[in-house]
Design an enzyme around this catalytic site. Structure first.
Site, short mmCIF file in Angstrom:
data_model
loop_
_atom_site.label_atom_id
_atom_site.label_comp_id
_atom_site.label_asym_id
_atom_site.label_seq_id
_atom_site.Cartn_x
_atom_site.Cartn_y
_atom_site.Cartn_z
N ASP A 25 0.84 -1.20 0.00
CA ASP A 25 0.00 0.00 0.00
C ASP A 25 0.88 1.26 0.00
O ASP A 25 1.97 1.25 -0.55
CB ASP A 25 -0.92 -0.05 1.24
CG ASP A 25 -2.27 0.60 0.99
OD1 ASP A 25 -2.30 1.80 0.74
OD2 ASP A 25 -3.30 -0.10 1.04
N SER A 49 -11.04 -0.75 -1.28
CA SER A 49 -9.77 -0.72 -0.54
C SER A 49 -10.00 -0.97 0.94
O SER A 49 -9.11 -1.47 1.63
CB SER A 49 -9.12 0.67 -0.65
OG SER A 49 -8.41 0.79 -1.84
N HIS A 67 -3.87 6.08 3.25
CA HIS A 67 -4.50 4.85 2.77
C HIS A 67 -3.88 3.59 3.40
O HIS A 67 -4.60 2.72 3.91
CB HIS A 67 -4.35 4.83 1.24
CG HIS A 67 -5.17 3.82 0.52
ND1 HIS A 67 -4.77 2.51 0.35
CD2 HIS A 67 -6.37 3.91 -0.10
CE1 HIS A 67 -5.68 1.86 -0.35
NE2 HIS A 67 -6.67 2.68 -0.64
#
Ligand SMILES: *[C@@H]1O[C@H](CO)[C@@H](O)[C@H](O)[C@H]1NC(C)=O
Ligand SMILES: *[C@@H]1O[C@H](CO)[C@@H](O)[C@H](O)[C@H]1NC(C)=O
Ligand SMILES: *[C@@H]1O[C@H](CO)[C@@H](O)[C@H](O)[C@H]1NC(C)=O
Ligand SMILES: *[C@@H]1O[C@H](CO)[C@@H](O)[C@H](O)[C@H]1NC(C)=O
Ligand SMILES: *[C@@H]1O[C@H](CO)[C@@H](O)[C@H](O)[C@H]1NC(C)=O
Ligand SMILES: *[C@@H]1O[C@H](CO)[C@@H](O)[C@H](O)[C@H]1NC(C)=O
Length: 775
Positions: A151, A550, A224
């Site tokens: 990620d 996600s 994220h």
């Protein structure tokens, strides 16, 4: 998956290949067996990749002979060597060098490197996980499971990654904590046991990372990666909340798992060559689970690097969870569809963040917002022409006129710029509030966004009403009210943005596989990244609420870790089967799972939205039967979809076996021992009957009898042979055949119908959905 990015990370929308006239980065797949032979012939002096690079340097004359004489013949720049989950390398190659490479024995394929995109506390309770019970009881939390998260990196100091109470790092762990910009080996601990960074491919495509806005280290500058890692395995943090909303304990799905962060994603996206390097390294390091909340366009598996690397990981016993993408509700948008990947869709949980608009005429609409503050009393409402110039309808940068907007509520349509970015424009122009309106495409799907001013979002039906109200009223006004956090809404409901099947690449496999919580998810956030990521937003939060596949993907990664510790001997396919055959397809009110496109659950979602259904962790721990799949089975599947020998070698050579397609009986794709059924009736097909074979393994009670129960899809009759399976012991395998016969009058092309096959015993119910397509 472009849309999904705009959902949460507009900067990641871009998917492009930067071509330079001179040379490009290529990801090259080589036959592992042949490279081993080459290695052996080289002795101890050098490795196969040195020899390959030397060969291409020597055998590729430059087109420009004059330059050639002036300059030294240059060796291709080798970025990465892949040797475990993938066999090959990434290098900067000229066209000539590429041509030479293609003539080498052992060459399988080469493709230009490209950027892929990222697809984002209450959730454990919604999933039925309870402290001290079942999967969250001590023995299942004690053993060591390592989740690798590929990620944007991680914020290591976050309270979610503290290691108090954890035993020492498992001795089998081979990973490391790489130092770099503002990241030190001391940033890892017994929770965050590894952190690595990969940017050679990214920098070759996008230029050097700008270190004033990002880190050339595993540190997360985006949010994220911190969010996904904490969803999978973050600690239990009491009193977590976002600016007072969603108060409660935040926790990863398996909060005692160890985390290894592999940073591959930056401002413009994630380079394939870096992702492959990360997955290859994660497998060497010893992760048990890989969490991949990213992807690219759907394409044949032999040219899909995510699929190739995931195959190698799976062949090495690693469970791969991946996001389905955020390109729904358009059909056939699902990505990461290889049968060895767990493809995760996104749905709502029972929590929402309601808000309310009251128009001057008394009409009331319910919306959503993470803005939490005082209500806004009736104020003038402006939109488009009455709010500014070109683009004012979308509230794009510089479009709003402060003279027209000051002290008023601005109506903005979705599209072009980000949802929170529109609010920023309204605020800059002096607006008092914003109403964000869906277009008919987005339907009734409402995102709760952390707006920097009093703002909320309304669905497409409200949008139509408000626009006509604005048209027909000279003094349009509205008031806004923010209602905090609400629980016990009917759930799950499929997110409209969640990518849908059928799979374009492998229509014989039903995709996505399952759905999991992916809308308005509260999880860890770097304190120096604002919740909107807007520069003007100076807020700092420890937890942020974001949406996307996600966010659903790491839920499944964490649950897979729980199943892995409960059932140490289960293969990746067995874990997948357990999650799929125990998934549910009704919501909390007993109705079929709805689709947020339509609002009010007035339209039900189908198996092309949620696959087998919503994950049910506690049931998955005790599925009764599993549909297991070996590496060889997956290779046979590739034969059945007519891949040629070099395309199959890209996969087969990883697992080190001399695989050849069975030539006696042609395998059919539907025979892969998958826990769900996709049946295709082609217009031109001779036979009205399709028959698939399956084998189930008893993992429940030694002596048990299972009866087949079929719910027939519309227009199809289904027979199961045998329809009773009598098991004597654990681990015993029994096979059955299931035949689907189309009714003569049912021939409409591009049509679908759905049903299911259940194996029911006294203690278990093992469900497989059936999705039928007429072509
Ligand atoms: C790096 O980012 C900063 C802040 O956005 C910007 O001012 C600067 O020009 C960038 N540097 C380069 C080399 O692009
Ligand atoms: C509003 O009025 C304009 C001009 O009369 C018209 O073009 C538009 O379609 C109307 N919109 C709605 C939502 O009624
Ligand atoms: C939802 O249901 C309520 C009451 O049942 C109704 O008033 C409203 O119009 C419905 N909204 C949509 C979008 O269907
Ligand atoms: C397999 O197909 C690819 C693409 O059509 C082709 O380049 C390759 O030469 C083929 N390999 C074999 C062994 O036929
Ligand atoms: C594969 O086949 C080759 C040649 O037939 C043989 O030398 C090699 O040992 C085989 N490898 C495996 C893993 O079976
Ligand atoms: C499919 O069937 C329909 C109706 O029988 C026919 O009109 C059409 O030409 C067929 N299409 C193909 C591709 O065979």
């Amino acid at each position: 998956m472009a849309f999904g990015l705009s959902l949460m990370t507009p900067i990641f929308v871009v998917l492009f290949v930067v071509a330079s006239a001179e040379a490009d980065v290529y990801v090259v797949h080589m036959d592992k067996a042949k490279m081993k032979t080459l290695d052996a012939s080289l002795g101890a002096t050098k490795r196969w990749y040195d020899a390959v690079i030397e060969f291409i340097a020597e055998s590729s004359p430059s087109i420009h002979e004059e330059e050639e004489q002036q300059q030294q013949r240059s060796s291709p720049d080798l970025l990465y060597v892949y040797e475990t989950a993938i066999s090959g390398f990434a290098a900067v190659l000229s066209t000539n060098q590429l041509e030479s490479l293609k003539r080498m024995d052992g060459f399988l394929s080469a493709a230009k490197d490209e950027l892929l995109s990222l697809h984002t506390t209450h959730t454990p309770q919604f999933l039925g996980l309870k402290i001290g019970h079942g999967l969250w009881s001590a023995p299942n939390l004690a053993s060591d499971v390592i989740i690798g998260v590929v990620d944007t990196g991680i914020w290591p100091e976050h309270i979610s990654f503290r290691d108090s109470g954890l035993p020492s790092v498992p001795s089998r762990w081979k990973g490391t904590c790489e130092a770099g910009t503002k990241f030190y080996t001391s940033n890892c601990n017994k929770k965050l046991i590894g952190a690595r960074v990969f940017f050679k491919g990214y920098e070759a495509i996008a230029g050097r990372i700008n270190e004033t806005v990002d880190y050339r280290s595993p540190r997360d500058s985006e949010g994220h990666g911190t969010h996904t890692a904490s969803t999978a395995a973050g600690n239990i943090v009491k009193n977590a909340n976002f600016l007072g909303l969603a108060k409660g304990a935040a926790s990863g799905m398996r909060f005692t798992s160890r985390i290894a962060a592999y940073k591959t994603c930056y401002a413009l996206g994630c380079a394939s060559s870096d992702i492959l390097a990360a997955i290859d390294q994660a497998v060497i390091d010893g992760v048990d689970i890989l969490s991949l909340s990213l992807g690219g366009f759907s394409r044949p598996y032999y040219s899909d690097n995510m699929a190739i690397a995931s195959f190698g990981a799976t062949a090495n016993g690693v469970f791969v969870s991946s996001s389905a993408g955020n390109s729904g509700p358009t059909s056939s948008t699902v990505g990461n569809t290889a049968p060895w990947m767990m493809t995760v869709a996104a749905s709502y949980i029972d929590r929402s963040f309601p808000s309310r608009v009251k128009l001057g005429n008394g009409k009331v609409f319910n919306g959503a917002s993470l803005y939490y503050g005082k209500p806004i009393k009736q104020l003038p409402l402006v939109y488009s022409d009455t709010a500014g110039g070109l683009g004012a309808q979308y509230c794009i940068t510089g479009s709003l006129s402060p003279k027209l907007v000051k002290g008023k509520i601005v109506v903005c349509d979705r599209g072009i710029n980000s949802r929170v970015g529109k609010g920023e424009q309204v605020k800059l122009a002096g607006g008092a509030g914003m109403i964000l309106l869906n277009t008919p495409t987005e339907g009734e799907e409402l995102f709760a966004d952390p707006h920097i001013l009093p703002a909320l979002m309304l669905g497409a039906q409200a949008a139509t009403y408000i626009k006509s109200y604005l048209n027909t009223t000279t003094k349009a006004t509205a008031s806004l009210e923010f209602l905090g956090t609400s629980y016990n809404n009917p759930a799950p409901v499929m997110a409209a943005f969640s990518s849908r099947g059928p799979s374009l690449v492998g229509p014989d496999i039903l995709k996505p596989d399952v759905t999991a919580p992916g809308v308005n998810i509260l999880a860890a956030w770097p304190p120096n990244v604002s919740p909107t990521r807007l520069k003007s937003d100076k807020r700092s939060v420890l937890f942020n609420i974001v949406s996307g596949t996600s966010m659903s993907c790491p839920h499944v990664s964490g649950i897979a870790a729980l199943l892995k510790s409960d059932h140490k001997d289960w293969s990746p396919a067995a874990i997948k089967s357990a999650l799929m055959t125990t998934a549910y397809t009704v919501d909390s009110t007993g109705n079929p799972i709805g689709d947020a496109v339509s609002g009010n659950n007035s339209k039900f979602a189908t198996h092309f939205a949620y696959g087998s259904g919503h994950i049910d962790p506690e049931s998955a721990a005790n599925p009764g039967l599993i549909y297991d799949i070996t590496t060889e089975d997956y290779l046979t599947y590739l034969c059945s979809i007519n891949y040629n020998s070099s395309q199959i070698a890209i996969f087969a050579s990883i697992s080190n076996n001399n695989f050849t397609c069975p030539d006696d009986s042609a395998p059919q794709p539907g025979d892969l021992n998958y826990p769900s059924f996709a049946v295709i009736f082609r217009n031109d097909s001779q036979s009205p009957t399709v028959t698939y074979k399956r084998t189930v393994t008893n993992v429940g009670i030694p002596k048990s009898v299972f009866f087949a129960h079929v719910s027939e899809p519309d227009g199809v009759s289904v027979t199961v042979e045998p329809d009773v399976l009598e098991f004597q012991e654990i681990g015993q395998k029994l096979s059955y055949k299931v035949s689907f016969t189309k009714q003569e009058d049912r021939n409409a092309p591009n049509d679908h119908s759905f049903g299911s096959l259940l194996w029911i015993s006294f203690h278990h119910s093992v469900t497989s959905p059936i999705a039928v397509t007429w072509k």
